[in-house]
Design a protein around this motif. Structure first.
Motif, PDB file in Angstrom:
ATOM      1  N   UNK A 156       0.295   2.982  15.739  1.00  0.00           N
ATOM      2  CA  UNK A 156       0.474   4.059  14.730  1.00  0.00           C
ATOM      3  C   UNK A 156       1.597   3.767  13.764  1.00  0.00           C
ATOM      4  N   UNK A 157       2.807   3.545  14.553  1.00  0.00           N
ATOM      5  CA  UNK A 157       3.995   3.204  13.778  1.00  0.00           C
ATOM      6  C   UNK A 157       3.956   2.219  12.722  1.00  0.00           C
ATOM      7  N   UNK A 158       3.378   1.204  13.114  1.00  0.00           N
ATOM      8  CA  UNK A 158       3.047  -0.025  12.279  1.00  0.00           C
ATOM      9  C   UNK A 158       2.345   0.338  10.784  1.00  0.00           C
ATOM     10  N   UNK A 159       1.863   1.358  10.909  1.00  0.00           N
ATOM     11  CA  UNK A 159       1.198   1.625   9.412  1.00  0.00           C
ATOM     12  C   UNK A 159       2.204   2.156   8.384  1.00  0.00           C
ATOM     13  N   UNK A 160       3.498   2.392   8.845  1.00  0.00           N
ATOM     14  CA  UNK A 160       4.390   2.703   7.832  1.00  0.00           C
ATOM     15  C   UNK A 160       4.932   1.454   7.179  1.00  0.00           C
ATOM     16  N   UNK A 197       3.364  -0.368   5.002  1.00  0.00           N
ATOM     17  CA  UNK A 197       2.665  -0.361   3.981  1.00  0.00           C
ATOM     18  C   UNK A 197       3.685  -0.077   2.725  1.00  0.00           C
ATOM     19  N   UNK A 198       4.705   0.600   3.070  1.00  0.00           N
ATOM     20  CA  UNK A 198       5.933   0.826   2.001  1.00  0.00           C
ATOM     21  C   UNK A 198       6.800  -0.275   1.757  1.00  0.00           C
ATOM     22  N   UNK A 199       6.527  -1.632   2.711  1.00  0.00           N
ATOM     23  CA  UNK A 199       7.619  -2.770   2.501  1.00  0.00           C
ATOM     24  C   UNK A 199       6.418  -3.911   2.294  1.00  0.00           C
ATOM     25  N   UNK A 200       5.327  -3.806   2.751  1.00  0.00           N
ATOM     26  CA  UNK A 200       4.362  -5.005   2.376  1.00  0.00           C
ATOM     27  C   UNK A 200       2.982  -4.331   1.974  1.00  0.00           C
ATOM     28  N   UNK A 201       2.402  -4.731   0.828  1.00  0.00           N
ATOM     29  CA  UNK A 201       0.896  -4.215   0.523  1.00  0.00           C
ATOM     30  C   UNK A 201       0.113  -4.628   1.406  1.00  0.00           C
TER      31      UNK A 201
END
Length: 219
Positions: A17-21, A23-27
């Motif tokens: 779940x946390x890995x979805x964040x 996206x703010x660092x990598x597209x």
């Protein structure tokens, strides 16, 4: 169920779940990161559930954001045209005419504010439930996202694996169910046999009575 979930599985589930964040660092990392973790660990029922939930929710958020953006495109196009004409008008207009042109653009500005609030609300919605899903997974609990479209569903193979795992973990429950099923079928067969015997004896008695009534008495 919690006894069969290890601390390692809880940590991996939380990280899915946390890995979805990311996206703010990598597209598009909110798709690739949970997809990779889910693919590596989906043979475990707990991680399979959390992986599917995380991916489905991210895909749903993407669809909702895309829908809001597409709704705003026509208004952006109209606003851009009016804005260009406004600039041309201001170059040769009086102060009263300029204020009239600005008032005509007020409706478009209000629409942009509404679209911006929708996107911001979607961001807060995603943030809250991703954190909630992460905490639930770290506790060894299942979690289902609200308003999540089920793009990825459990396959028949996964259901078979789940049944196999349940049998391995609880063989006594499966054995007792089979014994109960066999006992019920045996009772049904015995009941049917008794009914048949009763029917045959009744038919025999009726035949004897008919024979007695039809046989003439000897004088």
């Amino acid at each position: 169920m919690e006894q069969s979930i290890t601390e390692n599985q809880k940590n991996i589930g939380a990280f899915i779940h946390a890995s979805t964040f990311l996206k703010y660092f990598f597209p598009f990392a909110n798709f690739f990161a949970p997809l990779l973790l889910w693919t590596l660990h989906k043979e475990k029922r707990f991680l399979d559930h959390h992986g599917r939930e995380a991916l489905n929710f991210q895909l749903s958020i993407f669809i909702y954001a895309l829908g809001i953006a597409l709704l705003s495109v026509p208004f952006i196009a109209i606003f851009a045209t009016d804005f260009i004409s406004l600039i041309e008008t201001l170059e040769r207009a009086t102060e009263d005419q300029a204020m009239s042109q600005f008032s005509n653009l007020g409706g478009y500005i209000a629409l942009f504010v509404i679209f911006g609030l929708l996107l911001f609300g979607l961001f807060l919605f995603e943030l809250y439930y991703v954190i909630t899903g992460t905490i639930s997974a770290s506790k060894g609990e299942n979690f289902t996202y609200p308003l999540s479209i089920k793009f990825i569903t459990i396959s028949d193979h996964a259901e078979d694996v789940t049944r196999t795992q349940q049998f391995v973990n609880n063989p006594q429950d499966e054995t007792s169910e089979e014994m109960n099923s066999e006992t019920n079928s045996s009772e049904e067969e015995i009941s049917e046999e008794k009914k048949t015997q009763h029917y045959n004896s009744t038919s025999s008695s009726v035949d004897d009575i008919i024979d007695d009534t039809t046989t003439p008495k000897n004088k």
